[in-house]
Write a protein that holds these residues in place. Structure first.
Motif, short mmCIF file in Angstrom:
data_model
loop_
_atom_site.label_atom_id
_atom_site.label_comp_id
_atom_site.label_asym_id
_atom_site.label_seq_id
_atom_site.Cartn_x
_atom_site.Cartn_y
_atom_site.Cartn_z
N GLU A 207 40.68 -82.66 -4.63
CA GLU A 207 40.68 -84.03 -4.12
C GLU A 207 41.11 -85.03 -5.19
OE1 GLU A 207 37.30 -85.53 -2.09
OE2 GLU A 207 37.14 -83.81 -0.74
N ARG B 229 44.87 -84.85 -5.59
CA ARG B 229 45.55 -85.53 -4.49
C ARG B 229 45.49 -87.05 -4.66
NH1 ARG B 229 46.46 -82.69 0.40
NH2 ARG B 229 47.11 -84.72 1.18
N LYS C 194 52.47 -82.15 0.16
CA LYS C 194 52.11 -82.67 1.48
C LYS C 194 51.22 -81.72 2.28
CE LYS C 194 56.44 -85.28 1.70
NZ LYS C 194 57.76 -85.42 2.36
N GLU C 195 50.88 -80.58 1.70
CA GLU C 195 50.00 -79.65 2.40
C GLU C 195 48.60 -80.26 2.54
OE1 GLU C 195 50.52 -76.85 3.87
OE2 GLU C 195 52.58 -76.39 3.26
N SER C 196 47.79 -79.65 3.42
CA SER C 196 46.46 -80.16 3.72
C SER C 196 45.52 -80.05 2.53
CB SER C 196 45.86 -79.38 4.90
OG SER C 196 45.62 -78.04 4.50
N VAL C 197 44.41 -80.80 2.59
CA VAL C 197 43.39 -80.72 1.56
C VAL C 197 42.84 -79.29 1.49
CG1 VAL C 197 41.09 -81.50 0.87
CG2 VAL C 197 42.76 -83.15 1.73
N ALA C 198 42.67 -78.68 2.65
CA ALA C 198 42.16 -77.30 2.70
C ALA C 198 43.09 -76.35 1.93
CB ALA C 198 42.00 -76.84 4.14
N HIS D 172 45.06 -77.11 -0.62
CA HIS D 172 44.92 -77.36 -2.07
C HIS D 172 43.57 -76.88 -2.59
CE1 HIS D 172 48.74 -79.40 -2.59
NE2 HIS D 172 48.50 -80.06 -1.47
#
Length: 205
Positions: free
Chosen positions: A136, A139, A154-158, A160
């Motif tokens: 987080e 990001r 641009k991938e999801s938080v999940a 990363h």
């Protein structure tokens, strides 16, 4: 001083800044070459554009392209530099593929390991610096810096978060090769800790 050092970490960990800073300092004492993956040589840079600037891509295709770029970069740039006695500092290497494609894409670490073992023929880094930062926070840094975001950014938080988990697994399996640096602190402290880890490795040679 022939030494192969790689810098790893999730998005927003500050790899590019750290690589630039440590190379400037180490160049005062050693013959240093910095490079990056994917990229570093023309063929690999072309593959980089496909990987990072394109749209959606099959996960296995992505893994294969990273391995292909890695092979060309290794034989055309890294190995010749090491043969000349240079200290090579590389922004990302095989561990990125294992963490991003093997773990985060969930296509299988063993499968990604196999194609990369074919690509590198056993030439692992002598030392891998891992810049440790929560997904987080990384990001948030990317968004606050307002730098151009590539396809992986641009991938999801999940996604990363799985990248970070993947790196943690890799470090646990090969702890002697890794030096873990807290990247969630002022950049000067991150750079100093990284230099110290590299110097310890050099002194142990």
């Amino acid at each position: 001083m022939s030494l192969f050092i790689t810098i790893e970490g999730p998005e927003g960990s500050g790899k590019t800044t750290v690589v630039q800073a440590i190379s400037e300092q180490l160049s005062q004492q050693y013959d240093v070459m910095t490079t990056r993956e994917p990229g570093g040589v023309q063929t690999a840079e072309t593959i980089r554009q496909i990987l990072l600037d394109g749209e959606t891509m099959d996960a296995r295709t992505e893994a294969l392209l990273f391995a292909a770029a890695r092979r060309e970069h290794l034989v055309a740039k890294v190995l010749p530099a090491l043969a000349q006695g240079q200290l090579v500092i590389c922004d990302r290497f095989i561990d990125s593929s294992l963490a991003y494609q093997g773990y985060a894409r969930e296509i299988g670490v063993k499968e990604v390991q196999t194609i990369n073992d074919f690509a590198i023929e056993g030439r692992y880094p002598d030392l891998t610096i891992y810049l440790d930062i929560p997904a987080e926070v990384g990001r948030e840094r990317i968004e606050s810096n307002r730098r151009a975001q590539n396809r992986l950014d641009k991938e999801s938080v999940a996604f990363h978060e799985r990248v970070v988990e993947g790196y943690q697994q890799l470090i646990a399996q090969d702890s002697q090769r890794f030096a873990v640096i807290n990247a969630n602190q002022p950049i000067a402290q991150v750079v100093a800790a990284t230099i110290e880890a590299i110097q310890q490795k050099i002194n142990a040679q």
